[in-house]
Design a protein around this motif. Sequence first.
Motif, PDB file in Angstrom:
ATOM      1  N   UNK A 114       0.820  -1.208   0.000  1.00 48.18           N
ATOM      2  CA  UNK A 114       0.000   0.000   0.000  1.00 48.18           C
ATOM      3  C   UNK A 114       0.855   1.259   0.000  1.00 48.18           C
ATOM      4  N   UNK A 115       0.338   2.308  -0.623  1.00 45.45           N
ATOM      5  CA  UNK A 115       0.992   3.613  -0.536  1.00 45.45           C
ATOM      6  C   UNK A 115       0.873   4.180   0.876  1.00 45.45           C
ATOM      7  N   UNK A 116       0.131   3.482   1.755  1.00 44.63           N
ATOM      8  CA  UNK A 116       0.067   3.882   3.155  1.00 44.63           C
ATOM      9  C   UNK A 116       1.387   3.725   3.888  1.00 44.63           C
ATOM     10  N   UNK A 136       1.330   4.711  10.826  1.00 40.57           N
ATOM     11  CA  UNK A 136       0.252   3.813  11.229  1.00 40.57           C
ATOM     12  C   UNK A 136       0.757   2.381  11.269  1.00 40.57           C
ATOM     13  N   UNK A 137       0.110   1.568  12.105  1.00 41.91           N
ATOM     14  CA  UNK A 137       0.537   0.181  12.251  1.00 41.91           C
ATOM     15  C   UNK A 137       0.528  -0.551  10.913  1.00 41.91           C
ATOM     16  N   UNK A 138      -0.523  -0.364  10.123  1.00 37.75           N
ATOM     17  CA  UNK A 138      -0.625  -1.089   8.857  1.00 37.75           C
ATOM     18  C   UNK A 138       0.547  -0.769   7.944  1.00 37.75           C
ATOM     19  N   UNK A 139       0.919   0.499   7.852  1.00 39.95           N
ATOM     20  CA  UNK A 139       2.040   0.873   7.009  1.00 39.95           C
ATOM     21  C   UNK A 139       3.350   0.277   7.496  1.00 39.95           C
ATOM     22  N   UNK A 140       3.566   0.289   8.810  1.00 42.10           N
ATOM     23  CA  UNK A 140       4.790  -0.298   9.372  1.00 42.10           C
ATOM     24  C   UNK A 140       4.874  -1.791   9.055  1.00 42.10           C
ATOM     25  N   UNK A 141       3.758  -2.494   9.216  1.00 39.47           N
ATOM     26  CA  UNK A 141       3.750  -3.943   8.987  1.00 39.47           C
ATOM     27  C   UNK A 141       3.959  -4.250   7.513  1.00 39.47           C
ATOM     28  N   UNK A 157      10.542 -11.628  -6.267  1.00 40.29           N
ATOM     29  CA  UNK A 157       9.444 -10.973  -5.563  1.00 40.29           C
ATOM     30  C   UNK A 157       9.224  -9.553  -6.035  1.00 40.29           C
ATOM     31  N   UNK A 158       7.965  -9.178  -6.216  1.00 43.77           N
ATOM     32  CA  UNK A 158       7.602  -7.800  -6.562  1.00 43.77           C
ATOM     33  C   UNK A 158       6.514  -7.330  -5.613  1.00 43.77           C
ATOM     34  N   UNK A 159       6.750  -6.221  -4.945  1.00 46.63           N
ATOM     35  CA  UNK A 159       5.743  -5.590  -4.091  1.00 46.63           C
ATOM     36  C   UNK A 159       5.048  -4.495  -4.891  1.00 46.63           C
ATOM     37  N   UNK A 160       3.734  -4.487  -4.850  1.00 49.77           N
ATOM     38  CA  UNK A 160       2.937  -3.459  -5.520  1.00 49.77           C
ATOM     39  C   UNK A 160       2.290  -2.590  -4.452  1.00 49.77           C
ATOM     40  N   UNK A 161       2.728  -1.349  -4.377  1.00 52.99           N
ATOM     41  CA  UNK A 161       2.149  -0.413  -3.409  1.00 52.99           C
ATOM     42  C   UNK A 161       0.932   0.249  -4.048  1.00 52.99           C
ATOM     43  N   UNK A 162      -0.234  -0.305  -3.762  1.00 51.80           N
ATOM     44  CA  UNK A 162      -1.455   0.189  -4.365  1.00 51.80           C
ATOM     45  C   UNK A 162      -1.934   1.462  -3.679  1.00 51.80           C
ATOM     46  N   UNK A 217       5.012   1.451  -7.497  1.00 57.02           N
ATOM     47  CA  UNK A 217       3.878   2.226  -7.025  1.00 57.02           C
ATOM     48  C   UNK A 217       2.759   2.080  -8.058  1.00 57.02           C
ATOM     49  N   UNK A 218       1.530   1.858  -7.571  1.00 57.51           N
ATOM     50  CA  UNK A 218       0.402   1.612  -8.481  1.00 57.51           C
ATOM     51  C   UNK A 218      -0.721   2.598  -8.192  1.00 57.51           C
TER      52      UNK A 218
END
Length: 285
Positions: A114-116, A136-141, A157-162, A217-218
């Motif tokens: 996430x872009x979070x 925020x906790x979600x962004x840290x995790x 591996x590819x991470x997509x920050x939606x 980034x998406x």
Amino acid sequence: MTPPVSNPPRRLVVGCGYLGTRVATRWLAGGSRVWALTRSPARARELAALGIEPLVADVTQPETIHNLPEVDTVFWGVGFDRAGGATYRDVHVAGLGRLLEALPGRPRIILSSSTGVWGDEDGRVVDESTPAHPVREAGCVLLEAEALLHAATPGRGTALRFAGLYGPGRLPRLEDLRAGRPIAADPDSWLNLIHVDDAARIVCAVAAAPSPQPLYVVSDATPVRRREWYGHLARLTGSPSPTWDTAAPRTRGADKRVDPSLLYRDIPIALEYPDSFRGLDAILR
């Protein structure tokens, strides 16, 4: 390095929810054999009716994750169920680790992030090179999950920050608008979005790319002011004009503009909804 691909391709979706189901059905339509991991036997029956091969397991319960099929691609699209009793970290970091250890072979892994992971950037442009300092906790995790992915699957591996997903049945703050409740945000701050169908299309395009980057980034590349977007949503739904609570703590949606240029340079793809106003019109008109 591009992992070898079976014929037909073999895919696994972990978390077959709002986005994951669309990814799975798109892969099915393209001729892939598709499995989906779900905690719910009832959901497993629904997936089977779509032609998806269900696997009932829980990533927070290691004893349930066994006999996974050997696949070419895995999409991790797990959401967070607060009623499930597990912590965010146990699902998205420990759970991801358990899955990676249980997978046979060397599949490509695509992680929904996430872009979070960025906090409030005061309206600045952020991209893959911008340091992330989540508050925020979600962004840290999720940032920790990204690091785990890259350490455990180098080159695969590819991470997509939606940016924010929207689409049929999921329009941010619509119930607040209809009820006349103020939105806890600065109306002149930026909103970054991607239609869920375009998000699924992007996941499949990254899976098919020869050598995707480890991070993208998406978004639809068209940031919009919250004042304009929620005003348009209110008009389309016959809701009262939005009101704003700029003093309330921001629980999500801090002010930034995300730049997905790297994704669209690497993987040419035509979005069905290149801006969210068109997306809203298609959903509501």
